[in-house]
Design a protein around this motif. Sequence first.
Motif, PDB file in Angstrom:
ATOM      1  N   TRP A  63       0.801  -1.220   0.000  1.00 28.60           N
ATOM      2  CA  TRP A  63       0.000   0.000   0.000  1.00 28.60           C
ATOM      3  C   TRP A  63       0.836   1.273   0.000  1.00 28.60           C
ATOM      4  O   TRP A  63       0.393   2.302  -0.517  1.00 28.60           O
ATOM      5  CB  TRP A  63      -0.980   0.006   1.175  1.00 28.60           C
ATOM      6  CG  TRP A  63      -0.366   0.133   2.530  1.00 28.60           C
ATOM      7  CD1 TRP A  63      -0.041  -0.882   3.377  1.00 28.60           C
ATOM      8  CD2 TRP A  63      -0.015   1.337   3.211  1.00 28.60           C
ATOM      9  NE1 TRP A  63       0.503  -0.392   4.543  1.00 28.60           N
ATOM     10  CE2 TRP A  63       0.527   0.971   4.473  1.00 28.60           C
ATOM     11  CE3 TRP A  63      -0.098   2.693   2.899  1.00 28.60           C
ATOM     12  CZ2 TRP A  63       0.980   1.914   5.395  1.00 28.60           C
ATOM     13  CZ3 TRP A  63       0.353   3.630   3.818  1.00 28.60           C
ATOM     14  CH2 TRP A  63       0.873   3.246   5.055  1.00 28.60           C
ATOM     15  N   SER A 122       1.084   2.336  -3.405  1.00 32.09           N
ATOM     16  CA  SER A 122      -0.178   2.265  -4.150  1.00 32.09           C
ATOM     17  C   SER A 122      -0.531   3.529  -4.935  1.00 32.09           C
ATOM     18  O   SER A 122      -1.419   3.496  -5.795  1.00 32.09           O
ATOM     19  CB  SER A 122      -1.331   1.933  -3.194  1.00 32.09           C
ATOM     20  OG  SER A 122      -1.500   2.959  -2.227  1.00 32.09           O
ATOM     21  N   THR A 160      -0.512  -4.126 -10.665  1.00 36.73           N
ATOM     22  CA  THR A 160      -0.564  -3.998  -9.213  1.00 36.73           C
ATOM     23  C   THR A 160      -0.895  -5.340  -8.596  1.00 36.73           C
ATOM     24  O   THR A 160      -1.874  -5.985  -8.970  1.00 36.73           O
ATOM     25  CB  THR A 160      -1.612  -2.949  -8.772  1.00 36.73           C
ATOM     26  OG1 THR A 160      -1.169  -1.646  -9.170  1.00 36.73           O
ATOM     27  CG2 THR A 160      -1.792  -2.955  -7.267  1.00 36.73           C
ATOM     28  N   LEU A 198      -6.078   0.859  -2.413  1.00 37.65           N
ATOM     29  CA  LEU A 198      -5.869  -0.158  -3.436  1.00 37.65           C
ATOM     30  C   LEU A 198      -6.866  -0.016  -4.582  1.00 37.65           C
ATOM     31  O   LEU A 198      -6.539  -0.343  -5.727  1.00 37.65           O
ATOM     32  CB  LEU A 198      -5.927  -1.553  -2.826  1.00 37.65           C
ATOM     33  CG  LEU A 198      -4.579  -2.124  -2.354  1.00 37.65           C
ATOM     34  CD1 LEU A 198      -3.648  -2.366  -3.550  1.00 37.65           C
ATOM     35  CD2 LEU A 198      -3.872  -1.221  -1.352  1.00 37.65           C
ATOM     36  N   ALA A 247      -5.298   2.377  -6.812  1.00 34.30           N
ATOM     37  CA  ALA A 247      -4.175   1.732  -7.497  1.00 34.30           C
ATOM     38  C   ALA A 247      -4.651   0.884  -8.674  1.00 34.30           C
ATOM     39  O   ALA A 247      -4.134   1.004  -9.788  1.00 34.30           O
ATOM     40  CB  ALA A 247      -3.377   0.880  -6.518  1.00 34.30           C
TER      41      ALA A 247
END
Length: 269
Positions: free
Chosen positions: A147, A150, A173, A214, A217
Amino acid sequence: MNGKKILFVSSELVPYLPENEVSLMSYETPRMVNSNGGQIRIFMPRYGNINERRHQLHEVIRLSGMNLVINDIDMPLIIKVASIPRERIQVYFIDNDEYFKRKATFTDAEGTLFPDNDQRAIFFAKGVVETVKKLNWSPDIIHVHGWMASLLPLYLKKYYADEPLFNASKIVTSVYGKSFEGELDSDMIKKVAFDGIAEESIAPLKTPTYNNLLKVAVDHSDAIILAAEDIPEDLQSHISNLEKPVLPYVTLQEFEEAYANFYNTEVLN
């Protein structure tokens, strides 16, 4: 993977930090690419609990020295490097005394998240990109783990959208299980928006939880790897609604072939 350039950007990495899902896969994946003829670069933060003497970190003067603006404040960027001798792998460390000198990674001695973790993540994302620009190294794939890393997909797609070095780069990712409870600073979205990034593209950051970091991301990635069995249901649902290549979870024993095939058939196509 022969000849392909892959940039790995991670929150954590063994042997510099204790082993967990993120730190282990952040080591095993570049090791796999390296052993299969790929060219790699690895970046992580230089947390204060990393033993610089034991791991022989040293500053790279030619890469250090610039200032990054974080929430309207100039913050000096320091770049350090070290090697993992048995794998012939070099690791770049993003450093800044204000953000990373403390003797811990993400939380204080009581387990409370550091109040400036949001700024640390912004600094890390910008620091990686600016250093890769100085290296003049154009990656085929940029693979993000953890993270603290991220925000990199977001900054590459928005803040650095016109940077020609990354025009052809594909962002992957890896999504892991929930790694912190609570939220980062409630003004995080304003600090990211300060960099000219539209708030509608970062709406989840109004509530900067692990899941929402996330989500931002994966929204700005080209492909996704489910790197844990216990991914939060909310995050899993968000990913399943994206029309992007997703590699389901595979065990450590099976990952090499699965990741290599995913890179070659789903990411680079």
